[in-house]
Design an enzyme around this catalytic site. Structure first.
Site, PDB file in Angstrom:
ATOM      1  N   ARG A 205       0.789  -1.156  -0.143  1.00 51.48           N
ATOM      2  CA  ARG A 205      -0.152  -0.077   0.106  1.00 51.48           C
ATOM      3  C   ARG A 205       0.927   1.111  -0.164  1.00 51.48           C
ATOM      4  NH1 ARG A 205      -0.771   2.536   4.706  1.00 51.48           N
ATOM      5  NH2 ARG A 205      -1.239   0.971   6.070  1.00 51.48           N
TER       6      ARG A 205
ATOM      7  N   HIS B 108      -3.504   4.372   4.949  1.00 53.56           N
ATOM      8  CA  HIS B 108      -4.518   3.390   5.125  1.00 53.56           C
ATOM      9  C   HIS B 108      -5.858   4.184   4.702  1.00 53.56           C
ATOM     10  CE1 HIS B 108      -7.261   0.517   6.876  1.00 53.56           C
ATOM     11  NE2 HIS B 108      -7.883   1.555   7.534  1.00 53.56           N
TER      12      HIS B 108
ATOM     13  N   TYR C 151       4.507   5.852  11.391  1.00 51.38           N
ATOM     14  CA  TYR C 151       4.817   4.419  11.575  1.00 51.38           C
ATOM     15  C   TYR C 151       5.487   3.875  10.604  1.00 51.38           C
ATOM     16  CZ  TYR C 151       0.617   3.719   8.844  1.00 51.38           C
ATOM     17  OH  TYR C 151      -0.496   3.643   7.994  1.00 51.38           O
TER      18      TYR C 151
HETATM   19  C1  LIG Z   1     -14.084  -5.801  13.034  1.00 49.06           C
HETATM   20  C2  LIG Z   1     -12.926  -4.511  12.883  1.00 49.06           C
HETATM   21  N1  LIG Z   1     -11.996  -4.300  13.705  1.00 49.06           N
HETATM   22  C3  LIG Z   1     -11.197  -3.194  13.833  1.00 49.06           C
HETATM   23  C4  LIG Z   1     -11.337  -2.296  12.586  1.00 49.06           C
HETATM   24  C5  LIG Z   1     -10.738  -1.006  12.379  1.00 49.06           C
HETATM   25  N2  LIG Z   1      -9.960  -1.273  11.217  1.00 49.06           N
HETATM   26  C6  LIG Z   1     -10.526  -0.777  10.067  1.00 49.06           C
HETATM   27  S1  LIG Z   1      -9.249  -0.976   8.752  1.00 49.06           S
HETATM   28  C7  LIG Z   1      -8.230  -1.908   9.808  1.00 49.06           C
HETATM   29  C8  LIG Z   1      -6.992  -2.531   9.270  1.00 49.06           C
HETATM   30  C9  LIG Z   1      -7.164  -3.652   8.353  1.00 49.06           C
HETATM   31  O1  LIG Z   1      -6.281  -4.241   7.768  1.00 49.06           O
HETATM   32  P1  LIG Z   1      -6.058  -5.089   6.541  1.00 49.06           P
HETATM   33  O2  LIG Z   1      -7.140  -6.178   6.916  1.00 49.06           O
HETATM   34  O3  LIG Z   1      -4.440  -5.689   6.408  1.00 49.06           O
HETATM   35  O4  LIG Z   1      -6.534  -4.506   5.173  1.00 49.06           O
HETATM   36  P2  LIG Z   1      -5.878  -2.979   4.621  1.00 49.06           P
HETATM   37  O5  LIG Z   1      -6.456  -1.891   4.997  1.00 49.06           O
HETATM   38  O6  LIG Z   1      -4.417  -3.024   4.731  1.00 49.06           O
HETATM   39  O7  LIG Z   1      -6.211  -3.240   3.118  1.00 49.06           O
HETATM   40  C10 LIG Z   1      -8.859  -2.099  11.081  1.00 49.06           C
HETATM   41  C11 LIG Z   1      -8.157  -2.676  12.417  1.00 49.06           C
HETATM   42  C12 LIG Z   1     -12.819  -2.659  11.666  1.00 49.06           C
HETATM   43  N3  LIG Z   1     -12.904  -1.841  10.719  1.00 49.06           N
HETATM   44  N4  LIG Z   1     -13.351  -3.700  11.933  1.00 49.06           N
END
Ligand SMILES: Cc1ncc(C[n+]2csc(CCOP(=O)(O)OP(=O)(O)O)c2C)c(N)n1
Length: 359
Positions: free
Chosen positions: A257, A261, A270
């Site tokens: 990425r 985010h 970070y």
């Molecule tokens: C159940 C839940 N826990 C926490 C969050 C907060 N949150 C949103 S995105 C994210 C990280 C997701 O990372 P990843 O699965 O690697 O996907 P990426 O964003 O890197 O595409 C978190 C912890 C959420 N949306 N849903």
């Protein structure tokens, strides 16, 4: 391509297109020139829409938005491998997959503008709405795959998620169930190195995420996620197996990425700039442009023409989305239940009374 040739436990990773734009001719599917240009066109379209979304958010014309820059090959390569009868179950970063599927851009923009109309995707697209809860949709994907089988309908399901989602309990349940029931589902993990500020290495102690497939009794394969051909090949093979009753597959596409985010995030807090610069040199558009150029299929003029055409398309879609009547307060109640439960019907009426006379 056999999954067994790319055993993640032996450190194997599938790559067809190198960062220099060279291909492995034994692995490259027999695409004609138009299709090769289509790969690039889709990736470029996604890149331009993505950048426009970031700009619109900064101008206050779009809500929080999760950019996909760097992940275009994962999404374009995999969606190009889908049949019309297959279903897509996205998380929240799948703009490119959604566009390749043919969903009108103005609908996608409406979603990020906070309008529920953007989630009312016509059934024919065979695409579920965005899932903000991380990992919960892996269960929906397996349920849909089982439903396809029970109804004896053609097709399989591709479920997209990030490396972070593989740390969630829902993911474990989905993988367990799909493995045991041999559900026709492809788990497509875009390992983009970070789950917000949490690096991949503290998501899981295993050497690869692909090894998780093995653990749940299904093929797991690690692929170069910045290589649209490797992505295409792995997804096509997994889908063929799923449709033929061969059960699920777990694909770990290693990508990066490049941006934040979401528009609410500041990754400079970070991660090192040097890491981003290093990964930028490996990004999919640069690599694919080199490949096309070597084949005599790319020129500066061609790309500039494409950019002009795509920019006009984006502008028209933004105009259309912005001309759409804004969301109404009651929308939060209106699209979840076929029949509203009494307590929510009461709350809806109270809300309408509170907003009476505003329109
Ligand atoms: C159940 C839940 N826990 C926490 C969050 C907060 N949150 C949103 S995105 C994210 C990280 C997701 O990372 P990843 O699965 O690697 O996907 P990426 O964003 O890197 O595409 C978190 C912890 C959420 N949306 N849903």
């Amino acid at each position: 391509m056999q999954f067994s040739d790319f055993d993640p436990l032996k450190g194997k990773r599938l790559q067809v297109l190198t960062p220099d734009g060279e291909v492995d001719p034994k692995l490259l599917p027999d695409f004609d020139d138009d299709t090769l240009r289509t790969f690039f066109r889709h990736m470029l379209a996604a890149r331009l829409v993505d950048r426009q979304c970031m700009a619109l958010q900064r101008e206050g014309r779009l809500g929080t938005y999760p950019p996909l820059e760097g992940q275009e090959a994962c999404q374009v390569g995999s969606t190009m491998a889908l049949a019309a009868t297959d279903w897509i179950v996205p998380s929240f970063r799948e703009l490119a997959a959604t566009l390749v599927r043919g969903v009108p851009l103005e609908m996608i923009l409406l979603y990020w503008m906070g309008n529920e109309e953007g989630s009312r995707i016509p059934r024919d697209f065979r695409l579920l709405p965005v899932s903000i809860p991380v990992g919960t949709h892996t269960l929906h994907a397996v349920g849909m795959a089982m439903a396809l089988r029970y109804r004896q309908e053609a097709g399989a399901v591709v479920c997209y998620f990030g490396d972070g989602a593989t740390s969630e309990g829902d993911f474990h349940e989905a993988m367990t169930f799909a493995g045991v029931r041999r559900a026709p589902v492809v788990f497509f993990c875009q390992n983009n190195a970070w789950a917000i500020s949490v690096p991949r290495k503290i998501q899981c102690a295993a050497e690869t995420l692909a090894a998780k497939g093995v653990g749940y009794g299904m093929p797991g394969i690690q692929i170069d996620g910045n290589d649209p051909f490797a992505v295409y090949l792995a997804t096509r093979t997994a889908l063929q197996q799923a449709r033929a009753g061969g059960g699920p597959t777990f694909i770990e596409a290693v990508t990066y990425r490049l941006g934040p985010h979401t528009t609410s995030d500041d990754p400079s807090r970070y991660r090192e700039d040097a890491e981003v610069e290093r990964m930028r040199a490996l990004e999919p558009l640069v690599r694919f442009r080199r490949f096309l150029e070597k084949r005599g299929l790319w020129s500066q003029g061609w790309e500039e023409g494409l950019v002009r055409e795509l920019e006009e398309w984006i502008e028209a879609a933004v105009r259309q989305a912005e001309a759409h009547p804004g969301p109404r307060p009651q929308d939060v109640f209106d699209h979840m239940f076929a029949e509203l439960p009494p307590h929510l019907a009461r709350q809806r009426a109270e809300l309408l009374a509170a907003h009476a006379g505003e329109e």
